[in-house]
Design a protein around this motif. Structure first.
Motif, PDB file in Angstrom:
ATOM      1  N   VAL A  36       0.994  -0.909  -0.247  1.00  0.00           N
ATOM      2  CA  VAL A  36       0.125   0.089   0.085  1.00  0.00           C
ATOM      3  C   VAL A  36       0.866   1.109  -0.236  1.00  0.00           C
ATOM      4  O   VAL A  36       1.331   1.312   0.944  1.00  0.00           O
ATOM      5  N   SER A  37       0.675   1.941  -0.362  1.00  0.00           N
ATOM      6  CA  SER A  37       1.392   3.537  -1.138  1.00  0.00           C
ATOM      7  C   SER A  37       1.154   4.371  -0.208  1.00  0.00           C
ATOM      8  O   SER A  37      -0.422   4.855  -0.049  1.00  0.00           O
ATOM      9  N   ASN A  38       1.778   6.000  -0.343  1.00  0.00           N
ATOM     10  CA  ASN A  38       0.899   6.595   0.685  1.00  0.00           C
ATOM     11  C   ASN A  38       0.204   7.340   0.026  1.00  0.00           C
ATOM     12  O   ASN A  38      -0.685   8.364   0.827  1.00  0.00           O
ATOM     13  N   ASP A  39      -0.187   7.175  -1.780  1.00  0.00           N
ATOM     14  CA  ASP A  39      -0.692   8.027  -2.272  1.00  0.00           C
ATOM     15  C   ASP A  39      -2.264   7.432  -1.601  1.00  0.00           C
ATOM     16  O   ASP A  39      -3.189   7.832  -1.518  1.00  0.00           O
ATOM     17  N   GLU A  40      -2.214   5.688  -1.701  1.00  0.00           N
ATOM     18  CA  GLU A  40      -3.447   5.346  -1.419  1.00  0.00           C
ATOM     19  C   GLU A  40      -3.888   5.198  -0.031  1.00  0.00           C
ATOM     20  O   GLU A  40      -4.802   5.811   0.563  1.00  0.00           O
ATOM     21  N   ILE A  41      -2.975   5.682   0.912  1.00  0.00           N
ATOM     22  CA  ILE A  41      -2.900   6.212   2.518  1.00  0.00           C
ATOM     23  C   ILE A  41      -3.852   7.168   2.567  1.00  0.00           C
ATOM     24  O   ILE A  41      -5.087   7.879   3.064  1.00  0.00           O
ATOM     25  N   ALA A  42      -3.146   7.948   1.483  1.00  0.00           N
ATOM     26  CA  ALA A  42      -3.777  10.294   1.319  1.00  0.00           C
ATOM     27  C   ALA A  42      -4.790   9.661   0.660  1.00  0.00           C
ATOM     28  O   ALA A  42      -5.840  10.929   1.342  1.00  0.00           O
ATOM     29  N   ARG A  43      -5.687   8.713  -0.020  1.00  0.00           N
ATOM     30  CA  ARG A  43      -7.267   8.690  -0.417  1.00  0.00           C
ATOM     31  C   ARG A  43      -8.173   8.264   0.856  1.00  0.00           C
ATOM     32  O   ARG A  43      -9.214   8.727   0.588  1.00  0.00           O
ATOM     33  N   MET A  44      -7.428   8.261   2.027  1.00  0.00           N
ATOM     34  CA  MET A  44      -7.911   7.299   3.252  1.00  0.00           C
ATOM     35  C   MET A  44      -8.733   8.469   3.962  1.00  0.00           C
ATOM     36  O   MET A  44      -9.560   8.626   4.627  1.00  0.00           O
ATOM     37  N   VAL A  45      -7.027   9.566   3.927  1.00  0.00           N
ATOM     38  CA  VAL A  45      -7.080  10.878   4.930  1.00  0.00           C
ATOM     39  C   VAL A  45      -6.803  12.043   4.308  1.00  0.00           C
ATOM     40  O   VAL A  45      -5.993  11.860   3.760  1.00  0.00           O
ATOM     41  N   ASP A  46      -7.158  12.984   5.203  1.00  0.00           N
ATOM     42  CA  ASP A  46      -6.999  14.167   4.182  1.00  0.00           C
ATOM     43  C   ASP A  46      -5.088  14.263   4.627  1.00  0.00           C
ATOM     44  O   ASP A  46      -4.235  15.284   5.685  1.00  0.00           O
ATOM     45  N   THR A  47      -4.232  13.910   4.061  1.00  0.00           N
ATOM     46  CA  THR A  47      -2.743  14.107   3.344  1.00  0.00           C
ATOM     47  C   THR A  47      -1.758  13.897   2.649  1.00  0.00           C
ATOM     48  O   THR A  47      -2.851  13.595   1.226  1.00  0.00           O
ATOM     49  N   ASN A  48      -1.109  13.307   1.821  1.00  0.00           N
ATOM     50  CA  ASN A  48      -0.434  13.040   0.826  1.00  0.00           C
ATOM     51  C   ASN A  48       0.666  12.629   1.423  1.00  0.00           C
ATOM     52  O   ASN A  48       1.701  12.768   2.223  1.00  0.00           O
ATOM     53  N   ASP A  49       1.838  12.412   0.195  1.00  0.00           N
ATOM     54  CA  ASP A  49       2.973  11.717   0.057  1.00  0.00           C
ATOM     55  C   ASP A  49       3.826  12.421   0.915  1.00  0.00           C
ATOM     56  O   ASP A  49       4.673  11.964   1.483  1.00  0.00           O
ATOM     57  N   GLU A  50       3.767  13.448   0.520  1.00  0.00           N
ATOM     58  CA  GLU A  50       5.068  14.079   0.550  1.00  0.00           C
ATOM     59  C   GLU A  50       5.404  14.155   2.326  1.00  0.00           C
ATOM     60  O   GLU A  50       6.259  14.321   3.232  1.00  0.00           O
ATOM     61  N   TRP A  51       3.916  15.198   2.856  1.00  0.00           N
ATOM     62  CA  TRP A  51       3.706  14.993   4.348  1.00  0.00           C
ATOM     63  C   TRP A  51       3.762  13.262   4.971  1.00  0.00           C
ATOM     64  O   TRP A  51       5.013  13.792   6.079  1.00  0.00           O
ATOM     65  N   ILE A  52       3.608  12.534   4.930  1.00  0.00           N
ATOM     66  CA  ILE A  52       4.007  10.736   5.395  1.00  0.00           C
ATOM     67  C   ILE A  52       5.515  10.491   5.093  1.00  0.00           C
ATOM     68  O   ILE A  52       6.061  11.084   5.890  1.00  0.00           O
ATOM     69  N   ARG A  53       6.139  11.006   4.295  1.00  0.00           N
ATOM     70  CA  ARG A  53       7.392  10.624   3.794  1.00  0.00           C
ATOM     71  C   ARG A  53       8.545  11.411   5.138  1.00  0.00           C
ATOM     72  O   ARG A  53       9.189  11.208   6.257  1.00  0.00           O
ATOM     73  N   GLN A  54       7.914  12.790   4.476  1.00  0.00           N
ATOM     74  CA  GLN A  54       8.539  13.786   5.890  1.00  0.00           C
ATOM     75  C   GLN A  54       8.618  13.653   7.309  1.00  0.00           C
ATOM     76  O   GLN A  54       9.817  14.412   7.547  1.00  0.00           O
ATOM     77  N   ARG A  55       7.674  12.938   7.675  1.00  0.00           N
ATOM     78  CA  ARG A  55       7.412  13.230   9.085  1.00  0.00           C
ATOM     79  C   ARG A  55       7.550  12.246   9.882  1.00  0.00           C
ATOM     80  O   ARG A  55       8.058  11.839  10.808  1.00  0.00           O
ATOM     81  N   VAL A  56       7.170  10.840   8.907  1.00  0.00           N
ATOM     82  CA  VAL A  56       7.314   9.256   9.144  1.00  0.00           C
ATOM     83  C   VAL A  56       8.597   9.019   8.682  1.00  0.00           C
ATOM     84  O   VAL A  56       9.034   7.797   9.283  1.00  0.00           O
ATOM     85  N   GLY A  57       8.632   8.903   7.290  1.00  0.00           N
ATOM     86  CA  GLY A  57       9.606   8.373   6.998  1.00  0.00           C
ATOM     87  C   GLY A  57       9.295   6.600   5.903  1.00  0.00           C
ATOM     88  O   GLY A  57      10.071   5.495   5.270  1.00  0.00           O
ATOM     89  N   ILE A  58       8.303   6.735   5.964  1.00  0.00           N
ATOM     90  CA  ILE A  58       7.394   5.312   5.396  1.00  0.00           C
ATOM     91  C   ILE A  58       7.088   5.513   3.780  1.00  0.00           C
ATOM     92  O   ILE A  58       6.617   6.593   3.216  1.00  0.00           O
ATOM     93  N   ALA A  59       7.638   4.921   3.146  1.00  0.00           N
ATOM     94  CA  ALA A  59       6.876   5.187   1.302  1.00  0.00           C
ATOM     95  C   ALA A  59       6.143   4.400   0.920  1.00  0.00           C
ATOM     96  O   ALA A  59       5.253   4.369   0.355  1.00  0.00           O
TER      97      ALA A  59
END
Length: 60
Positions: free
Chosen positions: A24-47
């Motif tokens: 499951v990519s960050n883009d798929e997660i971002a569609r479920m909640v109000d966020t984006n790939d860059e935000w997740i990678r920057q704060r959590v480091g997960i791709a």
């Protein structure tokens, strides 16, 4: 030669590993909640991460 009795307590006798096939990519997660790939990678480091669908630990 002396034989000592076993020590009481717990011990690890084996380990295992399993990765579910569904990535499951960050883009798929971002569609479920109000966020984006860059935000997740920057704060959590997960791709990407793995999600289990219908399998259980008994299936492995």
């Amino acid at each position: 030669m002396t034989t000592s009795s076993p020590q009481p307590g717990a011990r690890i006798v084996d380990v295992g590993h399993y990765q579910p096939p569904r990535a499951v990519s960050n883009d798929e997660i971002a569609r479920m909640v109000d966020t984006n790939d860059e935000w997740i990678r920057q704060r959590v480091g997960i791709a990407s991460r793995r999600f289990a669908d219908t399998e259980s630990v008994a299936d492995t």
